[in-house]
Every structure is written in C-alpha cells, then in structure tokens.
Design a protein around this motif. Structure first.
Motif, PDB file in Angstrom:
ATOM      1  N   SER A   1     -49.035 -30.535   5.832  1.00  0.00           N
ATOM      2  CA  SER A   1     -50.314 -30.434   6.546  1.00  0.00           C
ATOM      3  C   SER A   1     -51.457 -30.943   5.658  1.00  0.00           C
ATOM      4  O   SER A   1     -51.235 -31.303   4.485  1.00  0.00           O
ATOM      5  CB  SER A   1     -50.572 -28.981   6.933  1.00  0.00           C
ATOM      6  N   GLY A   2     -52.663 -30.972   6.204  1.00  0.00           N
ATOM      7  CA  GLY A   2     -53.843 -31.540   5.528  1.00  0.00           C
ATOM      8  C   GLY A   2     -54.112 -30.913   4.170  1.00  0.00           C
ATOM      9  O   GLY A   2     -54.585 -31.591   3.252  1.00  0.00           O
ATOM     10  N   ASN A   3     -53.802 -29.598   3.988  1.00  0.00           N
ATOM     11  CA  ASN A   3     -54.064 -28.979   2.680  1.00  0.00           C
ATOM     12  C   ASN A   3     -52.848 -29.060   1.736  1.00  0.00           C
ATOM     13  O   ASN A   3     -52.680 -28.233   0.842  1.00  0.00           O
ATOM     14  CB  ASN A   3     -54.470 -27.513   2.862  1.00  0.00           C
ATOM     15  N   LEU A   4     -52.010 -30.092   1.960  1.00  0.00           N
ATOM     16  CA  LEU A   4     -50.820 -30.387   1.127  1.00  0.00           C
ATOM     17  C   LEU A   4     -49.767 -29.275   1.150  1.00  0.00           C
ATOM     18  O   LEU A   4     -48.956 -29.149   0.229  1.00  0.00           O
ATOM     19  CB  LEU A   4     -51.209 -30.709  -0.332  1.00  0.00           C
ATOM     20  N   LYS A   5     -49.756 -28.492   2.186  1.00  0.00           N
ATOM     21  CA  LYS A   5     -48.770 -27.411   2.323  1.00  0.00           C
ATOM     22  C   LYS A   5     -47.612 -27.936   3.133  1.00  0.00           C
ATOM     23  O   LYS A   5     -47.806 -28.633   4.127  1.00  0.00           O
ATOM     24  CB  LYS A   5     -49.410 -26.231   3.067  1.00  0.00           C
ATOM     25  N   VAL A   6     -46.402 -27.571   2.723  1.00  0.00           N
ATOM     26  CA  VAL A   6     -45.215 -27.971   3.493  1.00  0.00           C
ATOM     27  C   VAL A   6     -45.095 -26.989   4.653  1.00  0.00           C
ATOM     28  O   VAL A   6     -44.875 -25.795   4.426  1.00  0.00           O
ATOM     29  CB  VAL A   6     -43.942 -27.945   2.626  1.00  0.00           C
ATOM     30  N   VAL A   7     -45.286 -27.497   5.898  1.00  0.00           N
ATOM     31  CA  VAL A   7     -45.203 -26.579   7.033  1.00  0.00           C
ATOM     32  C   VAL A   7     -43.793 -26.548   7.600  1.00  0.00           C
ATOM     33  O   VAL A   7     -43.386 -25.593   8.254  1.00  0.00           O
ATOM     34  CB  VAL A   7     -46.228 -26.933   8.135  1.00  0.00           C
ATOM     35  N   LYS A   8     -43.025 -27.676   7.339  1.00  0.00           N
ATOM     36  CA  LYS A   8     -41.642 -27.687   7.849  1.00  0.00           C
ATOM     37  C   LYS A   8     -40.751 -28.464   6.889  1.00  0.00           C
ATOM     38  O   LYS A   8     -41.122 -29.541   6.403  1.00  0.00           O
ATOM     39  CB  LYS A   8     -41.623 -28.340   9.245  1.00  0.00           C
TER      40      LYS A   8
ATOM     41  N   ILE B   1     -36.019 -25.324   2.408  1.00  0.00           N
ATOM     42  CA  ILE B   1     -36.160 -24.888   0.999  1.00  0.00           C
ATOM     43  C   ILE B   1     -37.630 -24.802   0.583  1.00  0.00           C
ATOM     44  O   ILE B   1     -38.041 -23.841  -0.056  1.00  0.00           O
ATOM     45  CB  ILE B   1     -35.444 -25.875   0.045  1.00  0.00           C
ATOM     46  N   SER B   2     -38.404 -25.842   0.976  1.00  0.00           N
ATOM     47  CA  SER B   2     -39.753 -25.938   0.408  1.00  0.00           C
ATOM     48  C   SER B   2     -40.859 -25.452   1.335  1.00  0.00           C
ATOM     49  O   SER B   2     -42.037 -25.727   1.072  1.00  0.00           O
ATOM     50  CB  SER B   2     -40.028 -27.397   0.024  1.00  0.00           C
ATOM     51  N   GLU B   3     -40.533 -24.818   2.439  1.00  0.00           N
ATOM     52  CA  GLU B   3     -41.580 -24.396   3.385  1.00  0.00           C
ATOM     53  C   GLU B   3     -42.573 -23.463   2.708  1.00  0.00           C
ATOM     54  O   GLU B   3     -42.158 -22.571   1.951  1.00  0.00           O
ATOM     55  CB  GLU B   3     -40.941 -23.714   4.605  1.00  0.00           C
ATOM     56  N   GLY B   4     -43.862 -23.701   2.954  1.00  0.00           N
ATOM     57  CA  GLY B   4     -44.906 -22.857   2.382  1.00  0.00           C
ATOM     58  C   GLY B   4     -45.367 -23.329   1.022  1.00  0.00           C
ATOM     59  O   GLY B   4     -46.407 -22.907   0.520  1.00  0.00           O
ATOM     60  N   LYS B   5     -44.599 -24.260   0.410  1.00  0.00           N
ATOM     61  CA  LYS B   5     -45.000 -24.725  -0.939  1.00  0.00           C
ATOM     62  C   LYS B   5     -46.038 -25.829  -0.819  1.00  0.00           C
ATOM     63  O   LYS B   5     -46.124 -26.519   0.202  1.00  0.00           O
ATOM     64  CB  LYS B   5     -43.780 -25.264  -1.683  1.00  0.00           C
ATOM     65  N   THR B   6     -46.782 -26.015  -1.890  1.00  0.00           N
ATOM     66  CA  THR B   6     -47.769 -27.102  -1.914  1.00  0.00           C
ATOM     67  C   THR B   6     -47.106 -28.289  -2.599  1.00  0.00           C
ATOM     68  O   THR B   6     -46.405 -28.119  -3.612  1.00  0.00           O
ATOM     69  CB  THR B   6     -48.995 -26.671  -2.740  1.00  0.00           C
ATOM     70  N   ILE B   7     -47.312 -29.443  -2.029  1.00  0.00           N
ATOM     71  CA  ILE B   7     -46.679 -30.628  -2.626  1.00  0.00           C
ATOM     72  C   ILE B   7     -47.757 -31.594  -3.099  1.00  0.00           C
ATOM     73  O   ILE B   7     -48.657 -31.944  -2.342  1.00  0.00           O
ATOM     74  CB  ILE B   7     -45.698 -31.258  -1.621  1.00  0.00           C
ATOM     75  N   ILE B   8     -47.734 -31.898  -4.377  1.00  0.00           N
ATOM     76  CA  ILE B   8     -48.729 -32.850  -4.878  1.00  0.00           C
ATOM     77  C   ILE B   8     -47.956 -34.035  -5.464  1.00  0.00           C
ATOM     78  O   ILE B   8     -47.435 -33.962  -6.578  1.00  0.00           O
ATOM     79  CB  ILE B   8     -49.626 -32.221  -5.959  1.00  0.00           C
ATOM     80  N   SER B   9     -47.828 -35.036  -4.650  1.00  0.00           N
ATOM     81  CA  SER B   9     -47.153 -36.239  -5.183  1.00  0.00           C
ATOM     82  C   SER B   9     -48.013 -37.453  -4.823  1.00  0.00           C
ATOM     83  O   SER B   9     -48.744 -37.417  -3.831  1.00  0.00           O
ATOM     84  CB  SER B   9     -45.742 -36.377  -4.618  1.00  0.00           C
ATOM     85  N   GLU B  10     -47.907 -38.462  -5.640  1.00  0.00           N
ATOM     86  CA  GLU B  10     -48.743 -39.648  -5.488  1.00  0.00           C
ATOM     87  C   GLU B  10     -48.569 -40.253  -4.100  1.00  0.00           C
ATOM     88  O   GLU B  10     -49.533 -40.639  -3.442  1.00  0.00           O
ATOM     89  CB  GLU B  10     -48.350 -40.656  -6.572  1.00  0.00           C
ATOM     90  N   GLU B  11     -47.281 -40.334  -3.677  1.00  0.00           N
ATOM     91  CA  GLU B  11     -46.973 -40.971  -2.388  1.00  0.00           C
ATOM     92  C   GLU B  11     -47.665 -40.235  -1.244  1.00  0.00           C
ATOM     93  O   GLU B  11     -48.225 -40.832  -0.337  1.00  0.00           O
ATOM     94  CB  GLU B  11     -45.452 -40.964  -2.121  1.00  0.00           C
ATOM     95  N   VAL B  12     -47.623 -38.863  -1.306  1.00  0.00           N
ATOM     96  CA  VAL B  12     -48.203 -38.054  -0.222  1.00  0.00           C
ATOM     97  C   VAL B  12     -49.712 -38.234  -0.194  1.00  0.00           C
ATOM     98  O   VAL B  12     -50.313 -38.476   0.859  1.00  0.00           O
ATOM     99  CB  VAL B  12     -47.810 -36.573  -0.407  1.00  0.00           C
ATOM    100  N   VAL B  13     -50.335 -38.196  -1.394  1.00  0.00           N
ATOM    101  CA  VAL B  13     -51.786 -38.337  -1.466  1.00  0.00           C
ATOM    102  C   VAL B  13     -52.207 -39.696  -0.920  1.00  0.00           C
ATOM    103  O   VAL B  13     -53.143 -39.823  -0.139  1.00  0.00           O
ATOM    104  CB  VAL B  13     -52.273 -38.128  -2.923  1.00  0.00           C
TER     105      VAL B  13
END
Ligand code: ADP
Length: 492
Positions: free
Chosen positions: A101-108, A113-125
């Motif tokens: 989602s917009g705040n870099l949170k994994v919604v699905k 495994i990673s639901e609810g985690k924040t993902i900060i990767s260059e590709e995503v940004v």
C-alpha cells in the motif's frame, strides 16, 4: 619425465603429417560452427521465452491492478473475488505476489509470510514514482517485476482554482514469477541438441577421415611411384596427374631421372671406352708376340723390330693410364686444388722449352709472345697440363715446317693464353665433340701420332676448376686457335 617428453615429441611429429592436419582442420571447421549454432539457438530461445512470459504476466497484472482499485483492495483485503484472482495468478505462474500500500506496508502476500511488514526496496520506491521494472535472475531462475496500482484522480493544478486529472499511484504489486517451465523446455532442447551434435560429430569425423585420406592419396601415390623407380631403378617416366603440385613434383623427378640416366649412360660409355682403349695396345702386343713365337728361326733383326713395336705399345698403354689418372684427379673435389702464386710467363717458357725438341723434329717453329708479366694464383700442376696439352696438340696436328704461336696476356681480372697453329684444323661439325673423353677427329691418325683422346678433356676440366673458359676457332686445312681465359685470383 623422459617418457613424457618422448611422448610429446611423437605427438608433435604426428601433427606434421598433412593427413592429420587436414583431419583436424575439417573437424574444427565442422564442429565449431555447429556448436556455436547450438549455443546461439538455445540462448535465443531462452531470451524469447523470458520476454514472452514477462509481457504475458505484465498484461495479467495490469488487469488485476485495475480490479484492486475497483474493489478498494488496498484498504480492505477481504474481497473473495480478488483473493481468488491472486491465488489463481500465483498458482498459474508458480510465483509469489506482494501487494504494497501507499505507506509501504505489505497488505497481501500470497505466501502469507510478510503481511503487515513494511518493505523498503529501491524497486518499490521507484515504482511509486511510476517506474515499473522487470528483472530476470538467471541464477535463481525467476522473473521479478513491479507494477504500479494506479487510478485517475482530479488534482489541483499549478494554476490557482483549476484542477487536472492525473494518474496517481496508490500501491505497488511485487511479483516473483518462476521460470521452471522455461528451464525444463531448455533442458529438453539442450539434450536434443547434444544428441544432434554427437551425431554431427560422428558424421564430421567420418567425413574428415575420408577427406584427409582422399587429399593425401595423390602424395602417397607419388612416394610409391618414386620408391618403385628407386628400388628397381626403372627408367620409365612416372605420372601422377591428380594435382598441379604432384605434376610439378613428378616433372622435377622425371628430369632428375633423365639426368641420372644420361650420367649412367655416359659412365657406361666411359668404362667401355677405357676398356677398349686399354685393350688395343695389349692386342697389338699379343699379335706381335704370337707371330714371333709361330716362326721357328727368327732372325735377331726381326726380334729387335718386333720388340721395338712391343715397347711402343707399352709406352702407349702407359700414356693412356697416366692420362686417365690425370682425368680422375680433375674429377675430384675443389679442395684438392693446390693453389700458389705462379709466374705464368716463366711456367709457359719452361713448358715450351720441353716441347721445342719434339717440334723441331718436324721443323715446326714454336714462338712465345708475352704481352706483359702475369702473376696468377693457380694450381701449377693443373695449369701446366693445360698449356702442355694445347701446345702438344698444336704440334701433333701440324704440317711439316709449320708454326705454333703462344700469346700470353692479362687484364686486371683475367689472364688469357692463346695457342695458334698452322695445322690441319678441325672440321666445324666436330668442334662440339673434341672435349669429350676418347674423342678423336681422325682416330687412326691420332693413334699413329700417339693421341689418347683424353688431352682436351683433361684441359677443359682443369680450366673449369679454375672457374675459367676455353674457346676454339679453326679453319680446316689452315690452322686452329685455342683461347683459355682464367681469373688471376683463384676464388674456390
Ligand atoms: P688426342 O690425344 O687424340 O690428341 P685430345 O683430346 O687432345 O686427344 O684431342 C681430341 C681431338 O681433337 C684430336 O684427336 C684431334 O683430332 C683434335 N684436335 C685437338 N687439337 C687440335 C689442333 N690443334 N688441331 C687440329 N685438331 C686438333
């Protein structure tokens, strides 16, 4: 160590064979392009399959992204339709889908495994800024890609009080697509290509072997033909017309064969001439001795006369043998030359002094004209033979009361010796033959006056050994001139 070195040497030797080289060359020319083609086709297939798979998945994801907006999935992930679609997608491509989602949170996360985690990767940004990417990881065997989840929204524009419609990125989908199926197809193709390569290798191997044999065969034929000739010494000309090159080799060999035959013939002729010449005096002696023995009471005068004739024949035999030995010496190597500095004027004088009494018997006048003092580095014995043979001939083949003139001259390089006479001359058609061994223009006359037919052969050999030349001019019935030209310094 020694064994290895010998082994290596024998390997290098076999590489020198033309047959091995042709074999290796054909093998390489056949195999390298085949291997490159196999590699190129497989590589091309992989690239193409990956790009087809990427665009296929991208198209699916774009549709899904629209559905996500429609069902407001970024806020509420409970939609069974979308969840089913996601499930189907991840099953279909054997991959994992993350919805951020917009705040870099994994919604699905389809792996959960990673639901609810924040993902900060260059590709995503980057994707949030509108730059989607797709990347193929060949080692891990999957394609990773990002797709923006965007919708159109009315945003306030730079101009105050107005609005404009823009694409706004609400979230990002991060997907890992497995390329297992592509790799499986690649493996199958690669196996098939290897089998094809093996078959080609066998075909090329056979072809290389045949070609190498075929190409080298004419050369083997040449060797065989030459061996046949040298073993049996047949003088038959050989013929291998397969290549222009073999024709050249054979031509050269046939020329050599022809030359050997000429040498062999001349050797045989020489031996038979020698035997004949040596036999003639012996036969005469035998006739003389037999006729003496056959008679009962032979007066002493007759004995004397016959014995004088026998002595003459012995002298003749002796002269032939001496001349033959001189000739054999001339045929030897140049290293047998005994070179010293000789005053040609003095040497000629000495020889003429020795020959004048013989000339005087027939009232022949021998004169010597020395234009200048001449010193030359020569083999004295051999040059003496040249002068004495020419002057002896000039006296022998002269008329009563005739004359012989010897002229010695020199320039800075050569000295010349001209021996002229007022003798019987040599017929023009005989001139080419007078240097041949045992050749005499008038055989019986020559024998009568003690000629062996070897004098001029010896003379010519001696002149040639000094790198000189000999020429003759003659008018029948008027006289002959022999001209000898020899370098002042012997050059070996
Ligand atoms: P020979 O021992 O018979 O003289 P040579 O080799 O010296 O043999 O000469 C070969 C032949 O050349 C002689 O038999 C003779 O017929 C001819 N010849 C050589 N020199 C002269 C000359 N000066 N004049 C005429 N004929 C010559």
């Amino acid at each position: 160590m020694f064994y290895r070195w010998d082994d290596f040497k024998s390997k290098i030797k076999s590489l020198r064979s033309l047959k091995t080289r042709i074999f290796i060359l054909v093998l390489l020319v056949g195999l390298i392009p085949s291997y490159c083609m196999q590699y190129g086709i497989l590589q091309n297939y992989e690239d193409r399959a990956i790009s087809v798979r990427t665009s296929e998945v991208q198209a699916q994801l774009k549709i899904l992204a629209n559905h996500l907006i429609t069902y407001n999935y970024l806020q509420d992930t409970s939609s069974p339709v979308i969840n089913a679609e996601l499930e189907q997608l991840s099953n279909l491509y054997g991959g994992r889908v993350l919805i951020i989602s917009g705040n870099l949170k994994v919604v699905k996360d389809t792996y959960g495994i990673s639901e609810g985690k924040t993902i900060i990767s260059e590709e995503v940004v980057k994707c949030f800024r509108g730059e989607s990417m797709s990347n193929y990881d060949a080692d891990l065997g999957y394609i990773e890609m990002t797709i923006p989840i965007s919708e159109k929204a009315a945003l306030p524009s730079a101009e105050a009080g107005t609005e404009e419609v823009k694409e706004v990125v609400r979230g990002v989908m991060l997907i890992g697509v497995s390329c297992d199926t592509i790799h499986k197809t690649m493996d199958i193709l690669s196996n098939k290509a290897n089998i094809l390569l093996l078959i080609m290798l066998l075909i090329i191997l056979g072809f290389a072997l045949l070609l190498a044999n075929f190409m080298v065969n004419p050369l083997n034929k040449v060797t065989l033909a030459i061996n046949e000739v040298s073993e049996g010494f047949s003088d038959k000309a050989i013929n291998v017309p397969d290549y222009a090159e073999t024709v050249h080799i054979i031509d050269a060999f046939n020329k050599l064969l022809g030359r050997m035959k000429v040498l062999d013939d001349s050797r045989q002729e020489f031996v038979s001439n020698v035997s004949h010449e040596l036999k003639t005096p012996i036969t005469s002696m035998k006739v003389l001795a037999d006729s003496l023995l056959a008679q009962g009471d032979v007066p002493v005068e007759l004995y004397r006369e016959f014995m004088e004739d026998i002595a003459k024949e012995i002298d003749r035999e002796n002269k032939i043998i001496t001349d033959l030995l001189s000739l054999v010496k001339m045929d030897k190597k140049v290293t047998d030359m005994n070179i010293t500095e000789v005053s040609m004027n003095e040497l000629t004088e000495v020889i003429l002094k020795r020959l004048r009494p013989i000339a005087r018997k027939r009232d022949i006048e021998v004169t010597f004209e020395s234009i200048r003092p001449v010193k030359a580095t020569v083999d004295e014995v051999k040059i003496s033979l040249v002068i004495s043979n020419l002057v002896e001939n000039a006296v022998k083949y002269n008329k009563e009361n005739g004359w012989v003139k010897v002229v010695l001259d020199a320039d800075h390089q050569f000295f010349t010796l001209a021996v002229s006479d007022s003798g019987i001359g040599i017929p023009q058609e005989e001139i080419d033959h007078i240097y041949e061994r045992f050749y005499r223009v008038d055989k019986s006359h020559s024998r009568e006056i003690g000629g062996t037919g070897l004098g001029l052969a010896i003379t010519r050999s001696a002149v040639l050994m000094h790198r000189g030349s000999i020429r003759v001019e003659s008018t029948l019935g008027e006289g002959t001139t022999f001209m000898v030209k020899i370098p002042l310094t012997y050059k070996g």
